[in-house]
Design a protein around this motif. Structure first.
Motif, mmCIF file in Angstrom:
data_model
loop_
_atom_site.group_PDB
_atom_site.id
_atom_site.type_symbol
_atom_site.label_atom_id
_atom_site.label_comp_id
_atom_site.label_asym_id
_atom_site.label_seq_id
_atom_site.Cartn_x
_atom_site.Cartn_y
_atom_site.Cartn_z
ATOM 1 N N LYS A 72 13.548 -51.759 51.108
ATOM 2 C CA LYS A 72 12.454 -52.025 50.406
ATOM 3 C C LYS A 72 12.349 -53.526 50.066
ATOM 4 C CE LYS A 72 12.719 -47.865 47.277
ATOM 5 N NZ LYS A 72 12.915 -47.218 48.606
ATOM 6 N N ILE A 73 11.336 -54.262 50.987
ATOM 7 C CA ILE A 73 11.347 -55.695 51.157
ATOM 8 C C ILE A 73 9.699 -56.187 50.604
ATOM 9 C CG2 ILE A 73 11.475 -57.678 52.684
ATOM 10 C CD1 ILE A 73 13.373 -55.847 54.380
ATOM 11 N N LYS A 74 9.809 -56.967 49.719
ATOM 12 C CA LYS A 74 8.519 -57.524 49.405
ATOM 13 C C LYS A 74 8.243 -59.145 49.581
ATOM 14 C CE LYS A 74 6.540 -54.111 46.198
ATOM 15 N NZ LYS A 74 6.430 -53.533 47.358
ATOM 16 N N GLY A 75 7.131 -59.663 50.233
ATOM 17 C CA GLY A 75 6.985 -61.005 50.275
ATOM 18 C C GLY A 75 7.578 -61.786 51.602
ATOM 19 N N ALA A 76 7.850 -60.787 52.451
ATOM 20 C CA ALA A 76 8.360 -61.583 54.064
ATOM 21 C C ALA A 76 7.166 -62.153 54.329
ATOM 22 C CB ALA A 76 8.877 -60.568 54.935
ATOM 23 N N GLY A 77 7.473 -63.561 55.050
ATOM 24 C CA GLY A 77 6.153 -64.329 55.295
ATOM 25 C C GLY A 77 5.801 -65.332 54.178
ATOM 26 N N THR A 78 6.404 -65.217 53.175
ATOM 27 C CA THR A 78 6.145 -66.089 51.910
ATOM 28 C C THR A 78 7.349 -66.751 51.690
ATOM 29 O OG1 THR A 78 6.852 -64.879 49.953
ATOM 30 C CG2 THR A 78 4.592 -64.511 50.950
ATOM 31 N N LYS A 79 7.416 -67.864 50.820
ATOM 32 C CA LYS A 79 8.661 -68.629 50.557
ATOM 33 C C LYS A 79 9.817 -67.582 49.556
ATOM 34 C CE LYS A 79 7.999 -73.292 51.630
ATOM 35 N NZ LYS A 79 8.867 -72.630 52.856
ATOM 36 N N VAL A 80 9.225 -66.441 48.984
ATOM 37 C CA VAL A 80 10.281 -65.777 48.107
ATOM 38 C C VAL A 80 9.905 -64.443 48.733
ATOM 39 C CG1 VAL A 80 10.453 -64.931 45.839
ATOM 40 C CG2 VAL A 80 9.423 -67.459 46.149
ATOM 41 N N ILE A 81 11.253 -63.802 49.026
ATOM 42 C CA ILE A 81 11.352 -62.510 49.484
ATOM 43 C C ILE A 81 12.406 -61.836 48.378
ATOM 44 C CG2 ILE A 81 12.208 -61.238 51.570
ATOM 45 C CD1 ILE A 81 11.673 -63.638 53.218
ATOM 46 N N LYS A 82 11.916 -60.606 48.223
ATOM 47 C CA LYS A 82 12.429 -59.719 47.299
ATOM 48 C C LYS A 82 13.013 -58.482 48.119
ATOM 49 C CE LYS A 82 11.838 -57.138 42.932
ATOM 50 N NZ LYS A 82 10.761 -56.653 41.918
ATOM 51 N N ILE A 83 14.308 -58.218 47.893
ATOM 52 C CA ILE A 83 14.835 -57.124 48.649
ATOM 53 C C ILE A 83 15.531 -56.235 47.460
ATOM 54 C CG2 ILE A 83 16.606 -56.204 50.350
ATOM 55 C CD1 ILE A 83 15.880 -59.836 50.425
ATOM 56 N N THR A 84 14.952 -54.849 47.411
ATOM 57 C CA THR A 84 15.868 -54.047 46.589
ATOM 58 C C THR A 84 16.604 -52.991 47.244
ATOM 59 O OG1 THR A 84 13.917 -54.026 45.113
ATOM 60 C CG2 THR A 84 15.233 -52.134 44.965
ATOM 61 N N GLY A 85 17.868 -53.335 47.228
ATOM 62 C CA GLY A 85 18.919 -52.439 48.023
ATOM 63 C C GLY A 85 18.759 -51.081 47.937
ATOM 64 N N VAL A 86 18.969 -50.304 49.216
ATOM 65 C CA VAL A 86 18.934 -48.796 49.316
ATOM 66 C C VAL A 86 20.364 -48.298 49.853
ATOM 67 C CG1 VAL A 86 16.508 -48.741 49.591
ATOM 68 C CG2 VAL A 86 17.915 -48.900 51.277
ATOM 69 N N THR A 87 20.446 -46.950 49.669
ATOM 70 C CA THR A 87 22.000 -46.681 50.125
ATOM 71 C C THR A 87 22.203 -46.209 51.665
ATOM 72 O OG1 THR A 87 21.308 -44.406 49.722
ATOM 73 C CG2 THR A 87 22.422 -45.579 47.707
ATOM 74 N N LYS A 88 21.127 -45.828 52.209
ATOM 75 C CA LYS A 88 21.154 -45.803 53.625
ATOM 76 C C LYS A 88 19.788 -46.173 54.528
ATOM 77 C CE LYS A 88 20.737 -40.869 53.913
ATOM 78 N NZ LYS A 88 19.362 -40.761 54.550
ATOM 79 N N LEU A 89 19.802 -46.366 55.715
ATOM 80 C CA LEU A 89 18.561 -46.638 56.467
ATOM 81 C C LEU A 89 18.520 -45.793 57.602
ATOM 82 C CD1 LEU A 89 18.779 -50.627 56.661
ATOM 83 C CD2 LEU A 89 17.233 -49.119 55.250
ATOM 84 N N LYS A 90 17.286 -45.376 58.422
ATOM 85 C CA LYS A 90 17.461 -44.369 59.359
ATOM 86 C C LYS A 90 16.805 -44.992 60.444
ATOM 87 C CE LYS A 90 12.953 -42.107 57.849
ATOM 88 N NZ LYS A 90 12.390 -43.438 58.192
ATOM 89 N N GLY A 91 17.238 -44.743 61.452
ATOM 90 C CA GLY A 91 16.601 -45.018 62.769
ATOM 91 C C GLY A 91 15.303 -45.003 63.061
ATOM 92 N N VAL A 92 14.342 -45.692 63.614
ATOM 93 C CA VAL A 92 13.142 -45.729 64.069
ATOM 94 C C VAL A 92 12.804 -46.232 65.264
ATOM 95 C CG1 VAL A 92 12.244 -45.807 61.556
ATOM 96 C CG2 VAL A 92 12.341 -47.931 63.126
ATOM 97 N N LYS A 93 11.414 -45.817 65.781
ATOM 98 C CA LYS A 93 10.937 -46.256 66.981
ATOM 99 C C LYS A 93 10.000 -47.696 66.368
ATOM 100 C CE LYS A 93 8.401 -45.302 71.133
ATOM 101 N NZ LYS A 93 7.937 -44.172 72.094
ATOM 102 N N TYR A 94 10.262 -48.879 67.088
ATOM 103 C CA TYR A 94 9.591 -49.878 66.725
ATOM 104 C C TYR A 94 9.203 -50.960 68.073
ATOM 105 C CZ TYR A 94 8.605 -53.807 63.660
ATOM 106 O OH TYR A 94 7.863 -54.960 63.127
ATOM 107 N N SER A 95 7.957 -51.438 67.862
ATOM 108 C CA SER A 95 7.480 -52.390 68.931
ATOM 109 C C SER A 95 7.424 -53.845 68.265
ATOM 110 C CB SER A 95 6.042 -52.124 69.259
ATOM 111 O OG SER A 95 6.000 -50.744 69.815
#
Ligand code: EPZ
Length: 417
Positions: A206-229
């Motif tokens: 859960k990430i907001k603000g990437a690409g600006t000077k203030v980035i907010k990250i709300t932690g989560v308990t796990k992440l799942k693998g994805v396909k990404y370009s």
């Protein structure tokens, strides 16, 4: 020692396709340690730096298969906690495994990255972030060890004294699995930071603000693998745009995100180079003689430091006096002495932070040496313009960051081996 031999004087023409971004891929591969299921990464350039960070992950227990330009990364159940010196020495970006390792295993031991040709490259901001997330920091035997507290990593408000790309990325990766909210202030805004944030979000962060000077990250308990370009490499794109300009050629650069090269488009326009968007790419028509300009490198969205050596080669053959000021790294003029061996008239002033370039000069071929990735690229560009034969030594620096460089330049008509 391998080298490139270039016979200059031929205008480049034709179409060249840019590869996936080295500086987006490296943190994204490191972040593939975070989920507990495999990731498939698409359009991954075949570069020495990519192989190095894959070696680090394999050493930590990951399994990686390459199929064409895709990488499939199976993260380890329980990653080993140490990234040894041998890999981190080869490439300081290996330090980007610090955040993911700490988040996944509660500790991380990574060799202290050495400096490199362009500067001491400290990691104090990376470690400030880890410490503020609750990790203890220990030094010893050329390594730094971070150990999360008994409650794991805790979200925190972190101010970066400098908008460091790597520190922003390392903190964002660690904070993704921390408990609570992390806010990074004075964060780096580079497109590669945004691409990493998009990859993490696709995995469930859960990430907001990437690409600006203030980035907010709300932690989560796990992440799942994805396909990404991954995004295309804006620095490779810019290098080919300058190649078209310096040779007075006519080149269509494909697979480029226009927004990511806006500062270069602006500068080339000021110099008299014709730059137009054309069916999804960028068409660059060089001028017989460009006009000199002044420029200052700045963190994104300013003019990128990674294109400073390349545009300095163009300034050497442009009419007038251009002043280049390097504000990001403290020693990024190693290419100046080599360009001077080819006839460029450059004077480094201002405690090594500015260079005054007088032109135009007729560059002549010479034996020159690459000191780092982008300085090497600048020497190739100068060789494409110079009369006679230029031999560029230490070419391994260049091949770290440019996929199939010789083939791509040959495809544009360059005489290079
Ligand atoms: C990334 O390096 C890029 N590398 C570099 O590209 C690029 O030049 C640089 O960002 C700036 O845009 C990768 O993404 C793999 P920084 P990074 O941390 O993260 C100081 C290329 O040619 N600093 O933004 O190492 C540091 O000394 C390479 O592809 C601290 O003081 O760059 C420098 O002066 C070269 N403390 C400035 O910030 C820290 O903890 C910028 O460094 C970290 C950095």
């Amino acid at each position: 020692m391998e080298h490139l031999v270039i016979r200059g004087g031929k205008p480049l023409s034709g179409t060249v396709r840019v590869s996936g971004s080295k500086n987006a891929v490296l943190p994204i591969i490191a972040a593939s340690l975070l989920p507990n299921s495999p990731c498939t990464l698409v359009d991954i350039p075949d570069l020495a730096d990519v192989q190095t960070i894959c070696q680090v992950l394999i050493h930590l227990g990951a399994e990686i298969e390459r199929s064409g330009s895709n990488l499939v990364i199976h993260p380890p159940e329980k990653p080993a906690a140490e990234a040894p010196y041998d890999f981190v020495r080869q490439m300081r970006a290996s330090f980007l495994v610090m955040g993911p390792l700490l988040a996944r295993t509660g500790q991380a031991t990574v060799s202290l990255p050495g400096g490199c040709a362009i500067g001491t490259r400290p990691i104090d901001l990376h470690l400030k972030g880890m410490h503020m997330l609750g990790a203890d920091i220990e030094y010893g035997y050329g390594c730094v060890r971070t150990i999360a507290g008994p409650k794991g990593l805790q979200g925190e408000r972190i101010y970066l004294d400098f908008p460091s790309v790597g520190a922003t990325e390392n903190i964002m990766m660690a904070a993704s699995l921390a408990s609570g909210v992390t806010v990074i202030e004075n964060a780096a805004e580079e497109p590669e930071v945004v691409d990493l944030a998009n990859f993490l979000s696709a995995m469930g962060a859960k990430i907001k603000g990437a690409g600006t000077k203030v980035i907010k990250i709300t932690g989560v308990t796990k992440l799942k693998g994805v396909k990404y370009s991954v995004i295309p490499d804006r620095i490779e794109a810019g290098t080919f745009m300058v190649a078209a300009a310096i040779t007075g050629g006519d080149v269509l650069v494909e697979n480029v995100i226009i927004d990511h090269v806006k500062p270069l488009i602006a500068k080339l326009g000021e110099m008299g180079v014709i730059v137009n968007e054309e069916n999804g790419g960028i068409r660059v028509v060089g001028c017989t003689e460009c006009r000199s300009v002044d420029l200052k490198t700045m963190p994104y969205p300013g003019f990128p430091t990674d294109l400073q050596p390349q545009i300095m080669a163009l300034l050497a053959v442009s009419r007038g006096t251009g002043i280049v000021t390097e504000t990001v790294f403290e020693n990024r003029f190693m290419h100046v002495s080599e360009l001077k061996r080819m006839g460029a008239r450059i004077k480094v002033v201002g405690a090594g932070r500015s260079a005054v370039i007088q032109g135009p000069v007729n560059l002549s071929g010479a034996y020159v040496k690459a000191t780092d990735l982008r300085a090497g690229a600048a020497l190739v560009l100068a060789g494409l313009k110079a009369s006679g034969e230029t031999t560029v030594g230490n070419v391994h620096h260049i091949l770290r960051g440019y996929e199939h460089l010789v083939e791509k330049l040959r495809g544009l008509g360059a005489d290079i081996n």
